[in-house]
Scaffold this motif. Structure first.
Motif, short mmCIF file in Angstrom:
data_model
loop_
_atom_site.label_atom_id
_atom_site.label_comp_id
_atom_site.label_asym_id
_atom_site.label_seq_id
_atom_site.Cartn_x
_atom_site.Cartn_y
_atom_site.Cartn_z
N ASN A 171 0.82 -1.21 0.00
CA ASN A 171 0.00 0.00 0.00
C ASN A 171 0.85 1.26 0.00
O ASN A 171 0.58 2.21 -0.73
CB ASN A 171 -0.92 0.01 1.23
N ASN A 175 1.56 4.41 -2.86
CA ASN A 175 1.50 5.85 -2.59
C ASN A 175 2.70 6.57 -3.18
O ASN A 175 2.58 7.63 -3.81
CB ASN A 175 1.46 6.12 -1.07
N GLN A 226 -1.28 8.26 3.54
CA GLN A 226 -2.50 7.97 2.79
C GLN A 226 -3.22 9.27 2.38
O GLN A 226 -3.76 9.36 1.27
CB GLN A 226 -3.45 7.10 3.63
N ARG A 229 -1.94 10.80 -0.66
CA ARG A 229 -2.36 10.10 -1.87
C ARG A 229 -3.79 10.48 -2.27
O ARG A 229 -4.06 10.79 -3.43
CB ARG A 229 -2.27 8.59 -1.65
N GLU A 259 -5.59 0.30 7.99
CA GLU A 259 -5.38 -0.13 6.60
C GLU A 259 -6.69 -0.56 5.96
O GLU A 259 -6.98 -0.21 4.81
CB GLU A 259 -4.39 -1.30 6.57
N PHE A 262 -8.92 2.43 4.99
CA PHE A 262 -8.51 3.11 3.77
C PHE A 262 -8.76 2.24 2.54
O PHE A 262 -9.11 2.74 1.47
CB PHE A 262 -7.03 3.50 3.84
#
Length: 333
Positions: A171, A175, A226, A229, A259, A262
């Motif tokens: 992940n 990003n 996150q 992103r 996690e 998201f």
């Protein structure tokens, strides 16, 4: 070679048992037994005979405990056990019978009475020896079982933690790729945050417990990455309330929920909303994560979907058995 405190305790217990057993007949004997007091020679004969008998009881106890039981009885060789034990008892009985007549030639004692006098204590000694040895063996077996279980748990936990790292790194690297394609100025601070995350994962997660503040810092850095992103596509509301600054927690326990939020709370037509609330007071920790998800939009799941939650569910069961509550609910999106 130094003896451990446990071995010294066992030696003291055995010594205390034999001392008590040795003096028990004298403690129970009436103090006004004038007949025996008048005959000092007979009294001495009884004493010497008792010493030899008592020594034979000690020999039988430890011979049974350290030789006969491990070699025969524990291996279910019952025939061989009695084949050795019975001749041994008969031999010791004969020796003690001769000893009795040597020290007490004038004593009136029938064979039946002497058999009862000798074999009843011997049966008691053998029973105690067998019971204690069996109990000690069971303790050793249970200890080894606990050690194997702990070793298996540590191996499984290490494996579960190793699962977390790649799942998370995929992940984060996505990003970084997105920021690099945009040639964003946020790439450099993002790399610093990523290095902080990696440092935590490499050097902190091997500990059984870490300060809760470090775990929260890890979660914050992840959220920041996150947000770089997704930007305005998702709104994240956080509330971390830690009243006990000395709180400790197992590492990488909170991040799978974030996690997951998201992963399933973004990429929808409307603006996503994620709420993260942590409350730590006293000995308890409450962690709540909620996210919107497209109930009918059919967000396609990959083959690794759900690994994070399965992982954390298993870790909770291993680390906090009967001391945690995990609730996962879906309600109106």
């Amino acid at each position: 070679m130094k003896l451990s405190s446990r071995k010294w305790l066992i030696i003291l217990l055995h010594t205390g048992f034999w001392v008590l057993l040795f003096f028990l007949p004298y403690l129970l004997r009436p103090s006004h037994d004038t007949a025996q007091q008048k005959n000092a020679a007979r009294e001495a004969g009884y004493f010497y005979n008792y010493i030899i008998n008592f020594t034979s009881w000690i020999a039988i106890f430890y011979f049974n405990s350290y030789f006969l039981l491990p070699r025969y009885l524990n291996r279910k060789r019952y025939g061989q056990y009695f084949l050795v034990l019975v001749p041994l008892l008969l031999f010791m009985f004969g020796v003690n019978w001769l000893n009795f007549h040597f020290f007490l030639p004038d004593a009136k004692f029938t064979m039946r009475g002497y058999i009862a006098f000798y074999f009843l204590p011997v049966l008691f000694i053998l029973s105690v020896s067998t019971a204690i040895t069996t109990f000690q063996k069971q303790l050793v077996v249970e200890k080894l079982a606990r050690q194997r279980e702990n070793a298996n748990l540590k191996t499984e936990l290490s494996f579960l933690r190793s699962q977390i790292s790649p799942h998370f790194m995929f992940n984060v690297l996505n990003n970084m790729v997105a920021l690099a394609r945009k040639k964003s100025d946020l790439l450099e601070p993002s790399l610093f945050k990523l290095s902080s995350l990696l440092r935590y994962m490499l050097y902190e997660t091997h500990e059984e417990l870490v300060p809760l503040e470090k775990e929260i810092e890890y979660v914050r850095n992840y959220i920041d990455l996150q947000m770089q992103r997704f930007g305005s596509k998702v709104e994240v509301c956080t509330d971390f309330d830690v009243q006990n600054q000395n709180s400790m927690v197992t590492p990488m326990l909170l991040i799978p929920f974030v996690e997951n939020a998201f992963k399933h709370g973004t990429g929808m037509r409307h603006k996503g909303e994620i709420k993260i609330k942590l409350d730590c007071s006293g000995e308890s920790l409450d962690f709540l994560v909620s996210n919107q998800y497209d109930e009918y939009g059919g967000q396609q799941k990959d083959k690794d979907s759900g690994i994070g939650l399965q992982n954390v569910r298993r870790r909770l069961a291993l680390l906090y058995p009967n001391k945690h509550k995990l609730s996962i609910k879906k309600h109106e999106g």
